[in-house]
Design an enzyme around this catalytic site. Structure first.
Site, PDB file in Angstrom:
ATOM      1  N   LYS A   1     -16.157  29.448  53.280  1.00  0.00           N
ATOM      2  CA  LYS A   1     -15.619  30.404  52.321  1.00  0.00           C
ATOM      3  C   LYS A   1     -16.755  30.951  51.459  1.00  0.00           C
ATOM      4  O   LYS A   1     -17.706  30.234  51.138  1.00  0.00           O
ATOM      5  CB  LYS A   1     -14.572  29.700  51.451  1.00  0.00           C
ATOM      6  CG  LYS A   1     -13.812  30.584  50.498  1.00  0.00           C
ATOM      7  CD  LYS A   1     -12.714  29.780  49.812  1.00  0.00           C
ATOM      8  CE  LYS A   1     -11.877  30.644  48.879  1.00  0.00           C
ATOM      9  NZ  LYS A   1     -10.742  29.878  48.290  1.00  0.00           N
TER      10      LYS A   1
ATOM     11  N   SER B   1      -6.813  32.550  48.747  1.00  0.00           N
ATOM     12  CA  SER B   1      -8.096  33.218  48.700  1.00  0.00           C
ATOM     13  C   SER B   1      -9.008  32.866  49.882  1.00  0.00           C
ATOM     14  O   SER B   1     -10.055  33.469  50.060  1.00  0.00           O
ATOM     15  CB  SER B   1      -8.815  32.869  47.392  1.00  0.00           C
ATOM     16  OG  SER B   1      -9.018  31.474  47.263  1.00  0.00           O
TER      17      SER B   1
ATOM     18  N   SER C   1      -4.365  28.436  48.207  1.00  0.00           N
ATOM     19  CA  SER C   1      -5.390  29.262  48.847  1.00  0.00           C
ATOM     20  C   SER C   1      -5.884  28.759  50.190  1.00  0.00           C
ATOM     21  O   SER C   1      -6.637  29.449  50.871  1.00  0.00           O
ATOM     22  CB  SER C   1      -6.589  29.433  47.903  1.00  0.00           C
ATOM     23  OG  SER C   1      -6.229  30.229  46.805  1.00  0.00           O
TER      24      SER C   1
END
EC number: 3.5.1.4
Length: 597
Positions: free
Chosen positions: A146, A221, A245
């Site tokens: 990420k 996210s 997320s």
């Protein structure tokens, strides 16, 4: 003013309306502020151009073989479960560079289709393959990260133009651990600006597409991670979860994950846009394309004693769990009291419940301590994170659609908010939304302490509920709806209770794909009427026909620090679904941009 920035198959276009908004703002402030806004706006434009150009250059400088069609050898490597890939590298049958090249090729195709990458680190990864620990528990495994995770020499701008070009000066704890274990970090993936949304978008990096149906989000996210893994450009990646997320992207994109309790997985060394917010904890953890891959990477990371890499991590070795030692009891939460699960998501949940019952497992409908009350506490605990996240946004820069909607509520003057709450409560008769809105504001330190006290009292209620019902697992939906179309979180920004609740409780929770939306089975009944504003916003974009083919997952929840048990619960449920022929037989990905497949 109008210009476009290339996004490797996408364009981010800044139209005249953005300039008009900027110009209107200039007329309302003094000369000094006008100058500051002008410089902020120019810096924003330059940063977007610079980042887009840099990302395109990272793609262009790759050796030609990364842009070549996939070969049969590539397909063989990409189809190997992670455990088999590691064995092949351990034995010398495959070299780490061969593996990297195959995954690098596929990742580029995933990016062309979904716009999922932010940093392409393949040239450095080729060097890392030469230093790879070929005897490690993750020998030769390419791992995606990420965008929040620090990798020395690379940005972690997380969609903020202001953070473009601010290179990490050292690797994050998880990167050090992965490389010591023999893994090869090779790309970083897209997130929403602010990290507080279930869709991944920013002006800097653009929208990430759902790999199954174009026009829909892959989640957030950790949306770029989920899209890349679902497409096949990575088998395992590291994301984070502060309100869903990890789990919502897994649900939206059709992959697997387990959100751990705080302290079970490394987190030091990341770009944090709301530092110090610990009233509801955020955790890093893997996403994976299969359940066996998820187990492999979890076992490998824990075997590396992550508490030696990060002071946050508790020294808990991997614990073997045998679910056959007692008669298991599953509680099912059909509804959170706020948003009714859609026909598609309810169908997936029913499939799991009926399968467990058909195999003799005890499954009971439960009435837990009010999820709505938990949501009110949790949302107020993180309300100040909205303001922190907004501080980094330049003049003219787009905020996330969900955050834009949230900030309208957050920024209302106190007197105006009181009038609006009165209207919601007594005119609209919507106590649910009224109760949420009145708590969305800045809090004093005394108020925050009081909220944490309420949180602990609420956790105690759940502790008693779980013990009184003698539950092993709780089964529910990860989200009431499948993936929303781009921009849909503007209306559905409060639709997060089915995941956020378990962050607030700090419970372990896993998500696995079960089925896909079916236009014939999952149409919304004509008699359906939304019962509150939160539910109305969530359902604004539900359309089974347009959503046909989107993945649907189910969430398996355990208590705090029960990650190994949750993994075994996921394995049990998937095994039973397969045994009954109810497991989804569709391929995990629909490779619409990969004609050689």
């Amino acid at each position: 003013m109008s210009f476009a920035l290339s996004s490797h198959g996408r364009s981010i276009i800044y139209h005249d309306d953005r300039a008009e908004l900027y110009n209107s703002q200039l007329t309302q402030i003094g000369p000094a502020s006008r100058v500051a806004m002008l410089f902020s706006y120019i810096a924003y434009l330059r940063a977007c151009r610079a980042k887009q150009k840099e990302r395109q250059n990272q793609l262009d400088i790759l050796p030609a073989e990364y842009h070549a069609p996939l070969t049969p050898d590539d397909t063989y490597i990409l189809d190997l479960p992670i455990a088999d890939l590691i064995q092949n590298v351990n034995s010398g049958k495959l070299s780490p560079r061969e593996v990297l090249q195959s995954y690098g090729k596929k990742a580029l195709r995933a990016h062309a289709a979904t716009n999922c990458l932010t940093e392409i680190m393949i040239p450095d990864a080729e060097t890392w393959t030469k230093q790879c620990n070929v005897n490690g528990p993750l020998a030769g495994v390419p791992v995606s990260l990420k965008d929040t995770i620090y990798v020395k020499g690379y940005d972690a701008c997380i969609g903020y133009a202001d953070w473009v070009g601010k290179r990490a000066t050292e690797d994050g704890a998880i990167v050090k651990l992965l490389r010591d274990a023999g893994a090869v970090p090779f790309v970083k993936t897209n997130v929403p600006i602010t990290l507080m949304s279930f869709e991944s978008f920013s002006d800097v990096t653009g929208y990430t597409e759902n790999p199954h149906v174009k026009g829909f989000t892959a989640g957030g996210s950790s949306g770029g991670e989920a899209a890349l893994i679902a497409y096949g450009g990575s088998r395992v990646g590291i994301g984070s979860d502060g309100a869903g997320s990890l789990r919502v992207p897994a649900h939206y994109s059709g992959v697997y994950t387990i959100k751990p309790s705080v302290g079970r997985f490394p987190k030091t060394g990341d770009a944090n846009n709301h530092p110090g917010q610990e009233a509801t904890g955020s955790s890093y953890a893997p996403l994976a394309r299969t359940l066996s891959d998820l187990e492999t990477i979890w076992r490998a990371i824990v075997s590396m004693q992550p508490w030696k890499y990060d002071h946050h991590v508790m020294p808990i070795p991997w614990r073997e769990i045998n679910l056959s030692e007692k008669k298991l009891k599953f509680g099912v939460m059909w509804h959170d009291g706020i948003v009714t699960p859609s026909p598609a998501c309810a169908r997936a949940l029913r499939a799991v419940v009926s399968t467990l019952q058909n195999h003799g497992y005890e499954v009971v409908t439960v009435n837990p301590p009010s999820p709505y009350e938990g949501f009110k506490i949790a949302s107020q605990c993180v309300a100040d994170s909205c303001k922190l996240s907004e501080h980094n946004i330049y003049t003219g820069e787009s905020n996330d659609p969900a955050m834009t909607a949230a900030m309208k509520m957050y920024d209302l003057p106190r007197w105006m908010k009181q009038i609006y709450v009165w209207y919601l409560r007594y005119i609209r008769r919507d106590e649910i939304y009224a109760g949420l809105v009145e708590g969305w504001r800045s809090h004093t330190i005394y108020e925050l302490y009081a909220l944490v006290t309420r949180r602990e009292a609420y956790r105690k209620q759940w502790f008693k509920f779980w013990a009184d019902n003698d539950l092993d697992f709780l089964v529910t939906v990860p989200n009431p709806l499948p993936a929303v179309p781009h921009g849909g979180m503007k209306d559905a920004f409060t639709n997060c209770i089915y995941t956020f609740l378990f962050n607030m409780l700090d419970y372990s929770a896993g998500v696995m794909p079960v089925t896909h939306v079916d236009r014939d089975l999952d149409a919304l009944p004509k008699t359906f009427r939304s019962q509150n504003i939160v539910e109305k916003g969530a359902y604004k974009h539900y359309d089974a026909d347009k959503m046909h083919g989107l993945p649907i997952g189910v969430q398996i929840v355990g208590r705090r620090l029960e990650e190994e048990k949750v993994l075994e619960g996921l394995k049990l449920v998937e095994g039973l679904l397969r045994q009954d022929g109810r497991a989804d037989k569709r391929d995990v990905l629909m490779d619409y941009a990969s004609p050689e497949k």
